[in-house]
Design a protein around this motif. Structure first.
Motif, PDB file in Angstrom:
ATOM      1  N   LEU A  35       0.062 -14.873  11.249  1.00 63.70           N
ATOM      2  CA  LEU A  35       1.477 -14.416  10.855  1.00 63.70           C
ATOM      3  C   LEU A  35       2.260 -14.437  12.126  1.00 63.70           C
ATOM      4  CD1 LEU A  35       3.495 -13.798   8.515  1.00 63.70           C
ATOM      5  CD2 LEU A  35       2.869 -11.399   9.034  1.00 63.70           C
ATOM      6  N   LEU A  36       1.790 -13.988  13.234  1.00 60.68           N
ATOM      7  CA  LEU A  36       2.598 -13.841  14.669  1.00 60.68           C
ATOM      8  C   LEU A  36       3.176 -15.198  15.096  1.00 60.68           C
ATOM      9  CD1 LEU A  36       0.084 -11.659  16.588  1.00 60.68           C
ATOM     10  CD2 LEU A  36       2.250 -11.187  15.489  1.00 60.68           C
ATOM     11  N   GLY A  37       2.598 -16.311  14.440  1.00 58.38           N
ATOM     12  CA  GLY A  37       3.028 -17.620  14.882  1.00 58.38           C
ATOM     13  C   GLY A  37       4.069 -18.408  13.740  1.00 58.38           C
ATOM     14  N   CYS A  38       4.214 -17.439  12.639  1.00 60.61           N
ATOM     15  CA  CYS A  38       5.195 -18.098  11.395  1.00 60.61           C
ATOM     16  C   CYS A  38       6.469 -17.532  11.797  1.00 60.61           C
ATOM     17  CB  CYS A  38       4.486 -17.414  10.404  1.00 60.61           C
ATOM     18  SG  CYS A  38       2.849 -18.213   9.724  1.00 60.61           S
ATOM     19  N   ASN A  39       7.369 -18.180  11.213  1.00 56.47           N
ATOM     20  CA  ASN A  39       8.872 -18.075  11.166  1.00 56.47           C
ATOM     21  C   ASN A  39       9.538 -17.374   9.934  1.00 56.47           C
ATOM     22  OD1 ASN A  39      10.968 -18.604  12.634  1.00 56.47           O
ATOM     23  ND2 ASN A  39      11.824 -20.183  11.335  1.00 56.47           N
ATOM     24  N   PHE A  40       8.515 -16.355   9.555  1.00 57.97           N
ATOM     25  CA  PHE A  40       9.067 -15.353   8.627  1.00 57.97           C
ATOM     26  C   PHE A  40       8.378 -14.210   8.767  1.00 57.97           C
ATOM     27  CE2 PHE A  40       5.232 -17.159   6.654  1.00 57.97           C
ATOM     28  CZ  PHE A  40       4.733 -16.222   6.222  1.00 57.97           C
ATOM     29  N   PRO A  41       8.977 -12.883   8.292  1.00 59.94           N
ATOM     30  CA  PRO A  41       8.362 -11.655   8.169  1.00 59.94           C
ATOM     31  C   PRO A  41       8.065 -11.414   6.818  1.00 59.94           C
ATOM     32  CG  PRO A  41      10.824 -11.488   8.107  1.00 59.94           C
ATOM     33  CD  PRO A  41      10.473 -12.923   8.152  1.00 59.94           C
ATOM     34  N   VAL A  42       7.252 -10.439   6.686  1.00 63.02           N
ATOM     35  CA  VAL A  42       6.732  -9.787   5.551  1.00 63.02           C
ATOM     36  C   VAL A  42       7.382  -8.286   5.378  1.00 63.02           C
ATOM     37  CG1 VAL A  42       4.834  -9.223   4.069  1.00 63.02           C
ATOM     38  CG2 VAL A  42       4.754 -11.252   5.575  1.00 63.02           C
ATOM     39  N   LEU A  43       7.977  -8.161   4.127  1.00 57.99           N
ATOM     40  CA  LEU A  43       8.344  -6.576   3.878  1.00 57.99           C
ATOM     41  C   LEU A  43       7.815  -6.220   2.600  1.00 57.99           C
ATOM     42  CD1 LEU A  43      10.212  -4.568   4.613  1.00 57.99           C
ATOM     43  CD2 LEU A  43      12.029  -5.632   3.227  1.00 57.99           C
ATOM     44  N   VAL A  44       6.765  -5.171   2.723  1.00 57.81           N
ATOM     45  CA  VAL A  44       6.231  -4.601   1.512  1.00 57.81           C
ATOM     46  C   VAL A  44       6.897  -3.409   1.311  1.00 57.81           C
ATOM     47  CG1 VAL A  44       4.178  -3.877   0.657  1.00 57.81           C
ATOM     48  CG2 VAL A  44       4.348  -5.553   2.255  1.00 57.81           C
ATOM     49  N   LEU A  45       7.474  -3.223  -0.061  1.00 52.88           N
ATOM     50  CA  LEU A  45       7.984  -1.929  -0.711  1.00 52.88           C
ATOM     51  C   LEU A  45       6.980  -1.418  -1.466  1.00 52.88           C
ATOM     52  CD1 LEU A  45      11.453  -3.181  -1.852  1.00 52.88           C
ATOM     53  CD2 LEU A  45      10.857  -2.719   0.212  1.00 52.88           C
ATOM     54  N   ILE A  46       6.774  -0.049  -1.404  1.00 54.68           N
ATOM     55  CA  ILE A  46       5.602   0.626  -1.958  1.00 54.68           C
ATOM     56  C   ILE A  46       6.473   1.667  -2.802  1.00 54.68           C
ATOM     57  CG2 ILE A  46       3.742   2.097  -1.905  1.00 54.68           C
ATOM     58  CD1 ILE A  46       2.508   0.388   0.154  1.00 54.68           C
ATOM     59  N   SER A  47       6.538   1.512  -4.035  1.00 54.89           N
ATOM     60  CA  SER A  47       7.288   2.552  -4.925  1.00 54.89           C
ATOM     61  C   SER A  47       6.361   3.187  -5.870  1.00 54.89           C
ATOM     62  CB  SER A  47       8.726   1.916  -5.374  1.00 54.89           C
ATOM     63  OG  SER A  47       9.476   1.650  -4.334  1.00 54.89           O
ATOM     64  N   GLY A  48       6.767   3.884  -6.913  1.00 54.52           N
ATOM     65  CA  GLY A  48       6.116   4.138  -8.158  1.00 54.52           C
ATOM     66  C   GLY A  48       6.022   5.674  -8.348  1.00 54.52           C
ATOM     67  N   VAL A  49       5.052   6.146  -9.100  1.00 53.39           N
ATOM     68  CA  VAL A  49       4.943   7.511  -9.686  1.00 53.39           C
ATOM     69  C   VAL A  49       4.057   8.361  -8.808  1.00 53.39           C
ATOM     70  CG1 VAL A  49       4.057   8.956 -11.657  1.00 53.39           C
ATOM     71  CG2 VAL A  49       4.653   6.573 -12.076  1.00 53.39           C
ATOM     72  N   ASP A  50       4.962   9.548  -8.363  1.00 56.87           N
ATOM     73  CA  ASP A  50       4.134  10.406  -7.559  1.00 56.87           C
ATOM     74  C   ASP A  50       2.714  10.677  -8.245  1.00 56.87           C
ATOM     75  OD1 ASP A  50       6.486  11.049  -6.299  1.00 56.87           O
ATOM     76  OD2 ASP A  50       7.030  12.808  -7.269  1.00 56.87           O
ATOM     77  N   GLY A  51       1.847  10.918  -7.271  1.00 59.33           N
ATOM     78  CA  GLY A  51       0.534  10.932  -7.714  1.00 59.33           C
ATOM     79  C   GLY A  51      -0.352   9.717  -7.873  1.00 59.33           C
ATOM     80  N   ALA A  52       0.258   8.593  -7.619  1.00 59.70           N
ATOM     81  CA  ALA A  52      -0.272   7.113  -8.118  1.00 59.70           C
ATOM     82  C   ALA A  52      -0.897   6.700  -6.588  1.00 59.70           C
ATOM     83  CB  ALA A  52       0.611   6.289  -8.548  1.00 59.70           C
ATOM     84  N   GLY A  53      -0.742   7.511  -5.556  1.00 54.33           N
ATOM     85  CA  GLY A  53      -1.597   6.966  -4.208  1.00 54.33           C
ATOM     86  C   GLY A  53      -0.523   6.250  -3.268  1.00 54.33           C
ATOM     87  N   LYS A  54       0.700   6.538  -3.509  1.00 55.33           N
ATOM     88  CA  LYS A  54       1.223   5.573  -2.595  1.00 55.33           C
ATOM     89  C   LYS A  54       1.167   6.004  -1.030  1.00 55.33           C
ATOM     90  CE  LYS A  54       5.582   7.005  -4.425  1.00 55.33           C
ATOM     91  NZ  LYS A  54       4.901   7.974  -5.357  1.00 55.33           N
TER      92      LYS A  54
END
Length: 492
Positions: A35-54
């Motif tokens: 990925l370091l040589g790629c021309n795009f970033p990755v953005l991960v959104l982690i949401s959800g219910v409390d207690g679900a292991g976020k």
């Protein structure tokens, strides 16, 4: 119901988990390197219910992957500094650069869901909020961001069990707050609002992926596989497939007349009248700026114009009336490597000042539809969509209560040439004139058409353009001060 499939109580055998995990971790590390040589970033959104292991999931990803190329930002209640800027400011600042992975823990979805569940906003407020989120996400995806949205889910029964289990263990009891206990009472409302939110924001370019959070092994391996497969798929996709088809913007009109041809450049001020009005408006601006600072009303000034149009002299007359502690001038040049690695609006978002301050941009985000368009630094699809992106950006500023002034400082071609020649004769101004300035003159007509398009498509009710007649510097400076004072008077 969209969450039913994530409430089945799925589990994964511990032996299978242990067997698959080493290979998965190795693949994720390899993907990070590629990925370091790629021309795009990755953005991960982690949401959800409390207690679900976020939280556990975020920690595991940091354990599995190379932390040098992984950055997590956890968003809590906004600080005073964040409250004094537009809502999405703090999210823009945390965007990862190209080649890196960013994780947003409690992202831009937390506030609207929480506020709706607590009854602080109405249905139409939630709808408007989600619409703004869709616009933001489309803007990021169009710019190349791989946006992965994960919702970790627990059904009501399993949520109660999870909270009870955590509270019973002395090692984890500290993690259970009164809010977690209270959330049991509003679980049904939360689930309903969450379902509405996911339905309205799961789009073709940024779909939601719901992961059952009942079993830690199942959840962890599922998320790891998803990241591996989605990033690999994007790496293997021909970049040309991701580019929206362009359109023919070349003017078909025989008459190349633009609105600039109707600007009265004969307007002028005599020296005595100039000094009187300059003193008057600077004093008035000083008074208004103090009131604005007291009331935490910010001002953003966007200055554009032809080369040698007098932007620098105009800025000096404006800041003469301001408290040096309460303004910042941002000279905009070619983007740095850090800025090129992110959406072109990122470098402007990051410079917005706190409430009551002035931010003065000497050249602006309009470079995307001017120099980048004309010189070919931006693809056609990029500068075409920029008009709407800019309008959205400016609407967010004004919705927050920021006073936005947009000046196009206009001179004619003969006046520009005269100023170029004068600069060549003055030692302390020679640095201002380059071969590039003369080369740009050769494309005057192309720039004039681009300026006309810019004004037509971005002079909106909330952020209108002021075209300032600039052949006479004295008139232009006073006019800029006058317009600024009038706008601040209206707001205050």
């Amino acid at each position: 119901m969209m969450f039913e499939a994530a409430e089945l109580g799925r589990t994964l055998d511990k032996d299978i988990y242990k067997k698959e995990l080493p290979d998965l971790r190795a693949e994720l590390l390899q993907i990070q390197q590629e990925l370091l040589g790629c021309n795009f970033p990755v953005l991960v959104l982690i949401s959800g219910v409390d207690g679900a292991g976020k939280g556990e999931m975020v920690n595991q990803l940091h354990e599995w992957m190379d932390p040098r190329h992984l950055e997590t930002t956890a968003f809590d209640a906004p600080t005073d500094e964040e409250k004094e800027r537009p809502h999405f400011w703090r999210y823009w600042r945390a965007l990862p650069p190209k080649g890196k992975i960013g994780i947003h823990f409690s992202s831009w979805y937390s506030d609207p869901i929480t506020q709706k569940v607590e009854g602080k906003i109405a249905d139409h407020d939630l709808e408007a909020y989600l619409s703004r989120i869709n616009i933001l996400e489309k803007m990021l995806v169009d710019d190349g961001v791989l946006l992965i949205k994960l919702w970790l889910h627990l059904g009501k029964k399993h949520y109660k069990e999870r909270i009870k289990s955590l509270a019973a263990d002395p090692k984890t009891a500290w993690r259970v707050t009164q809010k977690n206990i209270d959330n049991i009472k509003v679980y049904d409302s939360f689930r309903e609002v969450a379902e509405i939110t996911l339905t309205q924001t799961s789009t073709g370019q940024a779909p939601w992926i719901i992961v059952e959070g009942y079993d830690a092994n199942y959840r962890s391996l599922t998320v790891g596989r998803l990241l591996r497969d989605m990033i690999r798929k994007r790496m293997d996709t021909d970049p040309r497939v991701l580019v929206s088809p362009g359109m023919d913007w070349s003017s078909k009109a025989v008459d190349k007349t633009t609105l600039l041809d109707f600007v009265d450049l004969e307007k002028s001020l005599g020296k005595k009248e100039y000094l009187e009005q300059l003193t008057h408006y600077q004093a008035h601006l000083s008074e208004l700026a103090r009131k604005a600072h007291k009331n935490k009303i910010s001002t953003v000034m966007a200055l554009e114009g032809w080369d040698a149009a007098g932007k620098g002299g105009m800025i000096r007359r404006i800041i003469h009336a301001l408290d040096a502690r309460h303004y910042r001038v941002i000279p905009v040049a070619a983007p740095t490597d850090e800025e090129k690695a992110r959406h072109y609006l990122w470098r402007f978002w990051r410079h917005l000042q706190r409430g009551g301050h002035f931010t003065i941009f000497d050249r602006t985000w309009y470079g995307r539809v001017l120099v980048e368009r004309i010189e070919g630094y931006a693809r056609e699809d990029e500068w075409i969509r920029a008009y709407q992106e800019i309008n959205e950006f400016e609407e967010e500023l004004t919705e927050h209560g920021i006073v936005l002034m947009k000046y196009w400082l206009h001179i004619d071609k003969d006046e520009q040439l005269a100023r170029f020649k004068a600069r060549e004769q003055i030692s302390y101004k020679q640095h201002k004139i380059t071969d590039e300035d003369y080369r740009n003159r050769e494309r005057w007509d192309d720039y004039a058409m681009a300026i006309a398009d810019m004004v037509e498509r971005t002079s909106t009710r909330h952020a209108p353009w002021d075209i300032i007649e600039g052949n006479d510097k004295r008139y232009a400076r006073v006019r800029a001060l006058q317009l600024l004072c009038e706008r601040l008077e209206k707001v205050l």
